[in-house]
Structures are given as structure tokens and as C-alpha cells.
Design a protein around this motif. Structure first.
Motif, PDB file in Angstrom:
ATOM      1  N   HIS A 200       8.975 -40.414 -22.631  1.00 43.45           N
ATOM      2  CA  HIS A 200       8.777 -39.916 -21.274  1.00 43.45           C
ATOM      3  C   HIS A 200       7.291 -39.743 -21.018  1.00 43.45           C
ATOM      4  CE1 HIS A 200       7.739 -35.724 -22.259  1.00 43.45           C
ATOM      5  NE2 HIS A 200       7.483 -35.586 -20.980  1.00 43.45           N
ATOM      6  N   THR A 201       6.914 -39.828 -19.756  1.00 46.28           N
ATOM      7  CA  THR A 201       5.507 -39.774 -19.366  1.00 46.28           C
ATOM      8  C   THR A 201       5.238 -38.531 -18.530  1.00 46.28           C
ATOM      9  OG1 THR A 201       5.423 -42.194 -19.285  1.00 46.28           O
ATOM     10  CG2 THR A 201       3.648 -40.992 -18.172  1.00 46.28           C
ATOM     11  N   PRO A 202       4.442 -37.558 -19.034  1.00 49.71           N
ATOM     12  CA  PRO A 202       4.074 -36.397 -18.220  1.00 49.71           C
ATOM     13  C   PRO A 202       2.924 -36.749 -17.275  1.00 49.71           C
ATOM     14  CG  PRO A 202       3.210 -36.157 -20.445  1.00 49.71           C
ATOM     15  CD  PRO A 202       3.963 -37.450 -20.420  1.00 49.71           C
ATOM     16  N   VAL A 203       3.009 -36.264 -16.050  1.00 49.90           N
ATOM     17  CA  VAL A 203       2.007 -36.583 -15.020  1.00 49.90           C
ATOM     18  C   VAL A 203       1.545 -35.280 -14.371  1.00 49.90           C
ATOM     19  CG1 VAL A 203       1.534 -37.869 -12.897  1.00 49.90           C
ATOM     20  CG2 VAL A 203       3.156 -38.788 -14.580  1.00 49.90           C
ATOM     21  N   ARG A 204       0.285 -34.936 -14.563  1.00 48.24           N
ATOM     22  CA  ARG A 204      -0.257 -33.668 -14.049  1.00 48.24           C
ATOM     23  C   ARG A 204      -0.128 -33.551 -12.530  1.00 48.24           C
ATOM     24  NH1 ARG A 204      -3.741 -29.536 -15.639  1.00 48.24           N
ATOM     25  NH2 ARG A 204      -4.950 -28.633 -13.934  1.00 48.24           N
ATOM     26  N   ALA A 205      -0.302 -34.662 -11.816  1.00 45.09           N
ATOM     27  CA  ALA A 205      -0.269 -34.633 -10.348  1.00 45.09           C
ATOM     28  C   ALA A 205       1.097 -34.244  -9.798  1.00 45.09           C
ATOM     29  CB  ALA A 205      -0.679 -35.996  -9.785  1.00 45.09           C
ATOM     30  N   LEU A 206       2.127 -34.247 -10.643  1.00 45.22           N
ATOM     31  CA  LEU A 206       3.477 -33.921 -10.189  1.00 45.22           C
ATOM     32  C   LEU A 206       3.854 -32.469 -10.497  1.00 45.22           C
ATOM     33  CD1 LEU A 206       5.317 -37.233 -11.146  1.00 45.22           C
ATOM     34  CD2 LEU A 206       4.444 -36.529  -8.905  1.00 45.22           C
ATOM     35  N   ARG A 207       2.853 -31.643 -10.766  1.00 45.09           N
ATOM     36  CA  ARG A 207       3.102 -30.213 -10.979  1.00 45.09           C
ATOM     37  C   ARG A 207       3.640 -29.550  -9.710  1.00 45.09           C
ATOM     38  NH1 ARG A 207      -1.528 -26.980 -14.308  1.00 45.09           N
ATOM     39  NH2 ARG A 207      -1.190 -27.979 -16.341  1.00 45.09           N
ATOM     40  N   GLU A 208       4.251 -28.377  -9.923  1.00 39.73           N
ATOM     41  CA  GLU A 208       4.683 -27.540  -8.809  1.00 39.73           C
ATOM     42  C   GLU A 208       3.467 -27.082  -8.006  1.00 39.73           C
ATOM     43  OE1 GLU A 208       6.540 -26.747  -6.458  1.00 39.73           O
ATOM     44  OE2 GLU A 208       8.237 -25.868  -7.532  1.00 39.73           O
ATOM     45  N   ARG A 209       3.714 -26.596  -6.814  1.00 36.83           N
ATOM     46  CA  ARG A 209       2.642 -26.056  -5.968  1.00 36.83           C
ATOM     47  C   ARG A 209       1.931 -24.907  -6.666  1.00 36.83           C
ATOM     48  NH1 ARG A 209       3.587 -22.920  -0.155  1.00 36.83           N
ATOM     49  NH2 ARG A 209       1.385 -22.438   0.249  1.00 36.83           N
ATOM     50  N   SER A 210       0.612 -24.917  -6.590  1.00 33.17           N
ATOM     51  CA  SER A 210      -0.166 -23.787  -7.071  1.00 33.17           C
ATOM     52  C   SER A 210      -0.248 -22.737  -5.967  1.00 33.17           C
ATOM     53  CB  SER A 210      -1.580 -24.216  -7.453  1.00 33.17           C
ATOM     54  OG  SER A 210      -2.403 -23.079  -7.654  1.00 33.17           O
ATOM     55  N   VAL A 211       0.107 -21.495  -6.309  1.00 34.06           N
ATOM     56  CA  VAL A 211      -0.070 -20.407  -5.348  1.00 34.06           C
ATOM     57  C   VAL A 211      -1.204 -19.485  -5.788  1.00 34.06           C
ATOM     58  CG1 VAL A 211       2.232 -20.453  -4.335  1.00 34.06           C
ATOM     59  CG2 VAL A 211       1.862 -19.139  -6.424  1.00 34.06           C
ATOM     60  N   GLY A 212      -2.093 -20.014  -6.621  1.00 33.01           N
ATOM     61  CA  GLY A 212      -3.338 -19.330  -6.957  1.00 33.01           C
ATOM     62  C   GLY A 212      -3.146 -17.942  -7.532  1.00 33.01           C
ATOM     63  N   LYS A 213      -3.785 -16.962  -6.902  1.00 32.10           N
ATOM     64  CA  LYS A 213      -3.743 -15.586  -7.406  1.00 32.10           C
ATOM     65  C   LYS A 213      -2.358 -14.955  -7.269  1.00 32.10           C
ATOM     66  CE  LYS A 213      -8.646 -14.611  -6.680  1.00 32.10           C
ATOM     67  NZ  LYS A 213      -9.646 -13.778  -5.961  1.00 32.10           N
ATOM     68  N   TRP A 214      -1.463 -15.613  -6.568  1.00 32.68           N
ATOM     69  CA  TRP A 214      -0.110 -15.075  -6.393  1.00 32.68           C
ATOM     70  C   TRP A 214       0.846 -15.507  -7.502  1.00 32.68           C
ATOM     71  CZ3 TRP A 214       0.954 -16.216  -0.484  1.00 32.68           C
ATOM     72  CH2 TRP A 214       0.038 -15.490   0.283  1.00 32.68           C
ATOM     73  N   GLU A 215       0.400 -16.353  -8.391  1.00 40.07           N
ATOM     74  CA  GLU A 215       1.312 -16.871  -9.409  1.00 40.07           C
ATOM     75  C   GLU A 215       1.806 -15.740 -10.316  1.00 40.07           C
ATOM     76  OE1 GLU A 215      -0.069 -20.452 -11.291  1.00 40.07           O
ATOM     77  OE2 GLU A 215       0.151 -21.515  -9.401  1.00 40.07           O
ATOM     78  N   GLY A 216       3.101 -15.786 -10.586  1.00 40.97           N
ATOM     79  CA  GLY A 216       3.739 -14.765 -11.395  1.00 40.97           C
ATOM     80  C   GLY A 216       4.234 -13.575 -10.600  1.00 40.97           C
TER      81      GLY A 216
END
Length: 199
Positions: A76-92
């Protein structure tokens, strides 16, 4: 006419999901139930003429893709550009925690879900502009083949909204459960057909 079929899947249940946190780029793992959901998907794809498996590079996506790809006898090929949306300081954080800690920003976000960027994060249009060129590149590199993509809820909604010709804001009307399976056919004349949604 050549048709490229995409089995577009969402990763399994993640740890801490009962709190409905915005994980974004945080590398949370999947639960034992999430592992079971991935084995279910692997079983659904077993016997299909899949030639390639892709994921994002986050562990919740990678772990599912490994289960699917091993069942299919593929790498399988992992692709960084297909990550979930970044919500910055709100993550977690949960929505309630965001509202309590960032009341003005929360109000601005709710007033403009499409264009508002959380602090150090992405707006929905940023996510679409990051994901769709990479998705189209991958599809174009497999003409007439069947491929599997093990991604994220938000990422899948962006792809499905584009496939259905929906305005970006309407992606919130598309459900993507943990372990969901979608099937999208891409024809070489540019037409797209969604064969299965949130299965």
C-alpha cells in the motif's frame, strides 16, 4: 470506454471517539472494533481485481490500509496530501471545548463553515484544493483499473461531493461512518458515477 473504479473507504473507529474530538493531523490509533471494521472491508474487497491500495500517512488510515492490502496481496502507498483536515490549535478538542476556549473564533467558524480557517488550520476550500489534485492524479494513473483508498471522513466527503457535483458546503450532508465503503466509477470521458455511498 475505460472505467477506473475507486473503492473509497473510511478508517475504523478511533480511540476516544466517544468524546467526538477533532483529531485532524493528530496520530490517533484505531480501536479493536476499528480493526474488526477494517477486516470487514478487506473481506468485501477480497476477490475484486484491485491493483493498488492508497492511504493517508496517519496511523488510523495506514493501519486499515495494511489490513486491506495484506488480504489482497498488495503493497500500500501512504500519501501525505490525503490527510484529514488540519484544525490547527483546535486539534484534540471537542466542539464544546472549542466554543469555551475560543468563543469569538467558534462563532466566526459556525458563521462561515466553508471559508473560516481555525488558528493554524485549514478551511474546507484549502482541504479540497489539497486533496482533489492528488486524488485526480492517482485515478488518472490507473486507467481501466480498480483501486482502493483508505482515507478519512472529511477527505471522503470532499471527494464524494466533487463526484456528485455538489457545492462544497453540502459535503456536510454526506455521512461517512467508521469503516464505510463507497464505490466511485470514473469514465474516460470525464463522467463520474457514485455506485455506493456509506455502505
Amino acid at each position: 470506454m475505460k472505467t477506473t473504479r475507486v473503492y473509497l473507504m473510511r478508517h475504523g473507529e478511533v480511540h476516544g471517539d466517544g468524546n467526538k474530538r477533532y483529531n485532524g493531523h493528530i496520530d490517533v490509533d484505531i480501536t479493536p472494533k476499528g480493526v474488526e471494521q477494517m477486516h470487514r472491508l478487506a473481506g468485501l474487497l477480497a476477490g475484486k481485481p484491485v491493483t493498488a491500495v492508497y492511504s493517508s500517512d496517519l496511523i488510523r488510515s495506514v493501519k486499515g490500509a495494511k489490513i486491506v492490502s495484506e488480504r489482497l496481496g498488495l503493497a500500500h502507498t501512504p500519501v501525505r496530501a490525503l490527510r484529514e483536515r488540519s484544525v490547527g490549535k483546535w486539534e484534540g478538542l471537542t466542539a464544546e471545548e472549542i466554543r469555551d476556549r475560543y468563543p469569538e473564533e467558534y462563532t466566526a467558524w459556525r458563521a462561515d463553515l466553508l471559508n473560516y480557517r481555525p488558528p493554524d488550520g485549514e478551511c474546507l476550500l484549502d482541504v479540497r484544493d489539497r486533496i482533489m489534485p492528488e486524488y485526480r492524479r492517482i485515478v488518472a494513473s490507473h486507467p481501466g483499473e480498480e483501486i482502493a483508498m483508505l482515507l478519512h471522513g472529511g477527505v471522503n466527503r470532499v471527494i464524494l461531493a466533487e463526484a456528485l457535483g455538489l457545492p462544497p458546503l453540502n459535503l456536510f450532508r454526506i455521512d461517512q461512518a467508521f469503516g464505510a465503503l463507497n464505490i466511485i466509477d470514473h469514465f474516460d470521458d470525464g463522467m463520474t458515477l457514485v455506485k455506493l455511498l456509506n455502505g
